[in-house]
Design an enzyme around this catalytic site. Structure first.
Site, short mmCIF file in Angstrom:
data_model
loop_
_atom_site.label_atom_id
_atom_site.label_comp_id
_atom_site.label_asym_id
_atom_site.label_seq_id
_atom_site.Cartn_x
_atom_site.Cartn_y
_atom_site.Cartn_z
N ASP A 75 -33.50 33.76 -29.94
CA ASP A 75 -33.94 32.37 -29.87
C ASP A 75 -35.06 32.16 -28.85
O ASP A 75 -35.39 33.06 -28.08
CB ASP A 75 -32.75 31.45 -29.55
CG ASP A 75 -31.88 31.98 -28.41
OD1 ASP A 75 -32.37 32.83 -27.63
OD2 ASP A 75 -30.73 31.57 -28.29
N ASN A 144 -19.32 26.46 -24.91
CA ASN A 144 -18.86 25.73 -26.10
C ASN A 144 -18.73 26.64 -27.32
O ASN A 144 -18.53 26.16 -28.43
CB ASN A 144 -19.83 24.57 -26.41
CG ASN A 144 -21.24 25.07 -26.70
OD1 ASN A 144 -21.48 26.28 -26.75
ND2 ASN A 144 -22.17 24.15 -26.90
N HIS A 146 -21.16 28.64 -28.50
CA HIS A 146 -22.40 28.89 -29.26
C HIS A 146 -22.81 30.35 -29.17
O HIS A 146 -22.50 31.06 -28.21
CB HIS A 146 -23.53 27.94 -28.83
CG HIS A 146 -24.20 28.26 -27.54
ND1 HIS A 146 -24.97 27.35 -26.87
CD2 HIS A 146 -24.24 29.38 -26.77
CE1 HIS A 146 -25.46 27.90 -25.77
NE2 HIS A 146 -25.03 29.12 -25.69
N GLU A 151 -25.14 25.70 -32.00
CA GLU A 151 -24.18 24.88 -31.26
C GLU A 151 -23.04 24.45 -32.20
O GLU A 151 -23.18 24.53 -33.42
CB GLU A 151 -24.89 23.63 -30.72
CG GLU A 151 -26.11 23.91 -29.84
CD GLU A 151 -25.78 24.40 -28.44
OE1 GLU A 151 -24.65 24.89 -28.22
OE2 GLU A 151 -26.65 24.33 -27.57
P1 PGA Z 1 -25.25 32.95 -20.08
O1 PGA Z 1 -25.51 32.24 -21.47
O2 PGA Z 1 -25.33 34.42 -20.35
O3 PGA Z 1 -26.35 32.47 -19.19
O4 PGA Z 1 -23.88 32.53 -19.64
C1 PGA Z 1 -24.85 32.72 -22.59
C2 PGA Z 1 -25.20 31.86 -23.78
O5 PGA Z 1 -25.42 30.65 -23.59
O6 PGA Z 1 -25.28 32.40 -24.89
#
Ligand code: PGA
Length: 262
Positions: A75, A144, A146, A151
């Site tokens: 992304d 959450n 995702h 999301e």
């Molecule tokens: P993070 O993010 O590695 O910074 O915890 C993970 C994500 O949001 O996929």
């Protein structure tokens, strides 16, 4: 290290972030060694940084080369130029690409500033297809549930698309920006369908703040678009690598080598 089957997912509970990162890097290096012209799907965020450091170490030690590898990323923020310090293009150069022998034309991220985003999304899918698909996709997981910027939603998105960030994601990512107002509210992300087409998947989670979502993912509901990562239960080849803190809310039976219930 313990590992057991979780539906189709193989769970590894590693002692800490460093051990989690070492195992992820080992699986990635094994793939690069075993598959010529291998295509890696890469992720950003705090979680994979240790994995990238391990891969850089292996490159510096002369035991791993990316000269024949191609990469695509999950992304990119909508509206951020690749030179922007918080763009994922910048992150990947800073944390991996500038330190290994991956050729300059061998990586691609979705463009967050393409004139025609819809075309860019279609082209991104075509690009992955033309590479022969992703052999190994690395994923983090949001609080959450995702994966990429898919999301929680009423349904799973199939293809690369433009999307809005969840409020919880914006809050979590504020730590990288001067203020919450500066966090982009939209992104371009591979779809759940794009991710599911990868031959093999590694999902990483570290720290106590990921314990709740890991418990929900592994012991909670079945496949449900309100917990996007739950789709991985339908993938035949997923490694879930967590550290002890992220595993701390799992039932004790799940942590034993005999548990095949979840
Ligand atoms: P993070 O993010 O590695 O910074 O915890 C993970 C994500 O949001 O996929």
């Amino acid at each position: 290290m313990k590992s057991e089957e979780v539906i189709d997912m193989k769970l590894y509970i590693e002692k800490d972030y460093e051990q989690m990162s070492k195992l992820a890097a080992k699986l990635i290096a094994d793939k690069v060694h075993s598959k010529e012209n291998c295509v890696l799907g890469l992720a950003t965020g705090s979680t994979p940084i240790g994995t990238y450091k391990e891969l850089i170490k292996q490159y510096q030690a002369g035991t791993l080369s990316f000269a024949k590898v191609k990469t695509v990323n999950l992304d990119e923020y909508y509206g951020l130029e690749p030179e922007h310090e918080q763009s994922y293009a910048y992150f990947m150069r800073d944390n991996l690409f500038n330190h290994i022998d991956l050729p300059q034309d061998a990586f691609r991220l979705p463009s967050g500033t393409a004139k025609n985003i819809e075309e860019e999304c279609k082209d991104y899918e075509k690009h992955i297809e033309a590479l022969g698909g992703v052999d190994l996709q690395l994923l983090g997981i949001g609080h959450n549930g995702h994966i990429g910027f898919n999301e929680p939603a009423a349904s799973f998105a199939l293809y690369t698309h433009q999307t809005y960030l969840d409020e919880r994601t914006i809050e979590a990512n504020t730590r990288f920006f001067a203020s919450k107002d500066e966090v982009p509210t939209q992104a371009i992300t591979m779809g759940i369908g794009t991710i599911m087409k990868a031959g093999e998947i590694i999902l990483l989670a570290s720290g106590k703040d990921k314990a709740d979502i890991i418990q929900r993912l592994l012991e909670g509901d079945t496949v449900n678009p309100m917990l996007p990562a739950s789709i991985l239960k339908l993938h035949p080849h997923v490694h879930v690598i967590v550290d002890e803190a992220a595993a701390s809310l799992l039932k004790s039976c799940c942590k034993s080598s005999t548990c095949h219930l979840h």
